[in-house]
Design a protein around this motif. Structure first.
Motif, PDB file in Angstrom:
ATOM      1  N   LYS A 118      10.089  28.351   8.627  1.00  0.00           N
ATOM      2  CA  LYS A 118      10.172  26.890   8.685  1.00  0.00           C
ATOM      3  C   LYS A 118      10.757  26.289   7.417  1.00  0.00           C
ATOM      4  N   ASN A 119      10.597  26.960   6.299  1.00  0.00           N
ATOM      5  CA  ASN A 119      11.323  26.573   5.092  1.00  0.00           C
ATOM      6  C   ASN A 119      11.529  27.789   4.216  1.00  0.00           C
ATOM      7  N   LEU A 120      12.573  27.732   3.403  1.00  0.00           N
ATOM      8  CA  LEU A 120      13.045  28.915   2.683  1.00  0.00           C
ATOM      9  C   LEU A 120      13.481  28.535   1.280  1.00  0.00           C
ATOM     10  N   SER A 121      13.126  29.360   0.299  1.00  0.00           N
ATOM     11  CA  SER A 121      13.589  29.189  -1.072  1.00  0.00           C
ATOM     12  C   SER A 121      13.912  30.569  -1.626  1.00  0.00           C
ATOM     13  N   VAL A 122      14.416  30.622  -2.857  1.00  0.00           N
ATOM     14  CA  VAL A 122      14.728  31.921  -3.456  1.00  0.00           C
ATOM     15  C   VAL A 122      13.460  32.698  -3.790  1.00  0.00           C
ATOM     16  N   GLY A 123      12.333  32.018  -3.835  1.00  0.00           N
ATOM     17  CA  GLY A 123      11.082  32.687  -4.193  1.00  0.00           C
ATOM     18  C   GLY A 123      10.182  33.035  -3.037  1.00  0.00           C
ATOM     19  N   GLY A 124      10.448  32.458  -1.851  1.00  0.00           N
ATOM     20  CA  GLY A 124       9.563  32.742  -0.730  1.00  0.00           C
ATOM     21  C   GLY A 124       9.880  31.864   0.459  1.00  0.00           C
ATOM     22  N   CYS A 125       8.963  31.835   1.408  1.00  0.00           N
ATOM     23  CA  CYS A 125       9.192  31.059   2.620  1.00  0.00           C
ATOM     24  C   CYS A 125       7.861  30.676   3.252  1.00  0.00           C
ATOM     25  N   SER A 126       7.935  29.716   4.147  1.00  0.00           N
ATOM     26  CA  SER A 126       6.803  29.350   4.992  1.00  0.00           C
ATOM     27  C   SER A 126       7.206  29.681   6.418  1.00  0.00           C
ATOM     28  N   LEU A 127       6.366  30.426   7.119  1.00  0.00           N
ATOM     29  CA  LEU A 127       6.732  30.847   8.468  1.00  0.00           C
ATOM     30  C   LEU A 127       5.544  30.739   9.410  1.00  0.00           C
ATOM     31  N   SER A 128       5.857  30.672  10.685  1.00  0.00           N
ATOM     32  CA  SER A 128       4.815  30.652  11.705  1.00  0.00           C
ATOM     33  C   SER A 128       5.022  31.836  12.636  1.00  0.00           C
ATOM     34  N   VAL A 165      -2.743  30.882   4.009  1.00  0.00           N
ATOM     35  CA  VAL A 165      -2.856  30.990   5.466  1.00  0.00           C
ATOM     36  C   VAL A 165      -3.422  29.696   6.032  1.00  0.00           C
ATOM     37  N   THR A 166      -2.820  29.215   7.103  1.00  0.00           N
ATOM     38  CA  THR A 166      -3.369  28.096   7.855  1.00  0.00           C
ATOM     39  C   THR A 166      -3.428  28.502   9.323  1.00  0.00           C
ATOM     40  N   ARG A 167      -4.623  28.478   9.889  1.00  0.00           N
ATOM     41  CA  ARG A 167      -4.793  28.830  11.298  1.00  0.00           C
ATOM     42  C   ARG A 167      -4.791  27.553  12.138  1.00  0.00           C
ATOM     43  N   GLU A 168      -3.895  27.495  13.110  1.00  0.00           N
ATOM     44  CA  GLU A 168      -3.883  26.388  14.053  1.00  0.00           C
ATOM     45  C   GLU A 168      -4.119  26.935  15.447  1.00  0.00           C
ATOM     46  N   GLN A 169      -4.353  26.042  16.378  1.00  0.00           N
ATOM     47  CA  GLN A 169      -4.732  26.465  17.724  1.00  0.00           C
ATOM     48  C   GLN A 169      -3.657  27.314  18.381  1.00  0.00           C
ATOM     49  N   SER A 170      -2.394  26.972  18.152  1.00  0.00           N
ATOM     50  CA  SER A 170      -1.305  27.658  18.841  1.00  0.00           C
ATOM     51  C   SER A 170      -0.502  28.598  17.955  1.00  0.00           C
ATOM     52  N   GLU A 171      -0.757  28.610  16.644  1.00  0.00           N
ATOM     53  CA  GLU A 171       0.036  29.447  15.762  1.00  0.00           C
ATOM     54  C   GLU A 171      -0.676  29.682  14.439  1.00  0.00           C
ATOM     55  N   ASN A 172      -0.165  30.669  13.696  1.00  0.00           N
ATOM     56  CA  ASN A 172      -0.610  30.930  12.333  1.00  0.00           C
ATOM     57  C   ASN A 172       0.523  30.551  11.393  1.00  0.00           C
ATOM     58  N   LEU A 173       0.206  29.822  10.337  1.00  0.00           N
ATOM     59  CA  LEU A 173       1.201  29.432   9.345  1.00  0.00           C
ATOM     60  C   LEU A 173       0.943  30.209   8.060  1.00  0.00           C
ATOM     61  N   TYR A 174       1.994  30.823   7.506  1.00  0.00           N
ATOM     62  CA  TYR A 174       1.850  31.652   6.321  1.00  0.00           C
ATOM     63  C   TYR A 174       2.816  31.217   5.225  1.00  0.00           C
ATOM     64  N   GLY A 175       2.321  31.159   4.006  1.00  0.00           N
ATOM     65  CA  GLY A 175       3.171  31.005   2.839  1.00  0.00           C
ATOM     66  C   GLY A 175       3.375  32.381   2.250  1.00  0.00           C
ATOM     67  N   VAL A 176       4.623  32.830   2.166  1.00  0.00           N
ATOM     68  CA  VAL A 176       4.931  34.187   1.721  1.00  0.00           C
ATOM     69  C   VAL A 176       5.758  34.138   0.435  1.00  0.00           C
ATOM     70  N   GLN A 177       5.339  34.907  -0.544  1.00  0.00           N
ATOM     71  CA  GLN A 177       6.079  35.033  -1.801  1.00  0.00           C
ATOM     72  C   GLN A 177       6.892  36.318  -1.774  1.00  0.00           C
ATOM     73  N   PHE A 178       8.218  36.208  -2.002  1.00  0.00           N
ATOM     74  CA  PHE A 178       9.067  37.381  -1.973  1.00  0.00           C
ATOM     75  C   PHE A 178       8.764  38.306  -3.147  1.00  0.00           C
ATOM     76  N   ASP A 179       8.985  39.599  -2.925  1.00  0.00           N
ATOM     77  CA  ASP A 179       8.811  40.610  -3.963  1.00  0.00           C
ATOM     78  C   ASP A 179      10.111  41.406  -4.058  1.00  0.00           C
ATOM     79  N   LYS A 180      10.627  41.593  -5.249  1.00  0.00           N
ATOM     80  CA  LYS A 180      11.926  42.225  -5.433  1.00  0.00           C
ATOM     81  C   LYS A 180      11.888  43.744  -5.300  1.00  0.00           C
ATOM     82  N   ARG A 181      10.716  44.314  -5.095  1.00  0.00           N
ATOM     83  CA  ARG A 181      10.623  45.772  -5.019  1.00  0.00           C
ATOM     84  C   ARG A 181      11.143  46.338  -3.710  1.00  0.00           C
ATOM     85  N   ALA A 182      11.340  45.515  -2.710  1.00  0.00           N
ATOM     86  CA  ALA A 182      11.854  46.003  -1.431  1.00  0.00           C
ATOM     87  C   ALA A 182      12.727  44.943  -0.786  1.00  0.00           C
TER      88      ALA A 182
END
Length: 213
Positions: free
Chosen positions: A129-139, A172-189
């Motif tokens: 749902k949003n993206l940056s060089v350091g991470g993203c928010s996804l459902s 983490v945010t739990r909603e009735q129809s989806e899970n929302l996650y804030g993810v921080q990128f890691d350069k090791r992979a």
């Protein structure tokens, strides 16, 4: 205020104990309602008037507040009532531009073969749902927990395909129809060069008032 479903940490400064819970709701100027706190998977009862410090994070912002226990209920639901905070502190952790997106993403708890799974509609797909060089928010409908490693592959609007980018679930945010996650990128992979180049270019081309790709 943080959205309903946000995972919170409650700190008991008296006993120096950290507890996990989730925001259920609130009544402005009266109370916050959270799930019964747990520690190590076990439910914890908190005494009335115990002071607590609450912390939560959502989409790159951290909220902190001081409160006190009002009461707990066991029926019909196990919930804890906290005094509504007099002040809620908010801090942004973002250091870079973040683009609003709708990018289909394959997300798994370990490395995957993207070429094989790309046409599999039953694979573990989500939406960035949003993206940056350091991470993203996804459902996505699949369940991940805070600090779990995840691997992501997706096709950017410019046609490039970053594969098996490693990240860690930070909120983490739990909603009735989806899970929302804030993810921080890691350069090791996974290579982030394509993501970095796309975000930097898009942030220059798209007005900041409506950064959508």
């Amino acid at each position: 205020m943080l959205p309903v479903g946000t995972v919170l940490q409650l700190v008991d400064p008296v006993n120096k104990v950290r507890l996990n819970t989730r925001l259920v709701g609130w009544d402005p100027d009266h109370c916050l309602i959270v799930e019964q706190p747990t520690r190590g998977g076990q439910s914890v009862q908190l005494p009335k008037n115990l002071p607590v410090v609450g912390r939560g994070m959502h989409e790159g912002r951290v909220w902190g507040f001081q409160s006190a226990v009002l009461f707990q209920t066991l029926q019909p639901f196990r919930v804890l009532y906290l005094a509504y905070p007099k002040k809620i502190e908010e801090v942004s952790l973002r250091k870079t531009e973040r683009l609003n997106t709708r990018i289909r993403v394959l997300i798994t708890p370990r490395k995957h073969d993207y070429a094989t799974l790309a046409k599999d509609e039953n694979a573990s797909w989500g939406v960035i749902k949003n993206l940056s060089v350091g991470g993203c928010s996804l459902s996505c409908p699949f369940r991940f927990e805070v600090n779990m490693p995840v691997f992501m592959s997706f096709e950017l609007p410019d046609g490039s395909v970053p594969e098996n980018i490693m990240g860690f679930v930070r909120n983490v945010t739990r909603e009735q129809s989806e899970n929302l996650y804030g993810v921080q990128f890691d350069k090791r992979a996974g290579k982030l060069d394509g993501v970095n180049a796309f975000v930097h270019l898009a942030s220059k081309l798209i007005p900041k008032s409506g950064m959508q790709v």
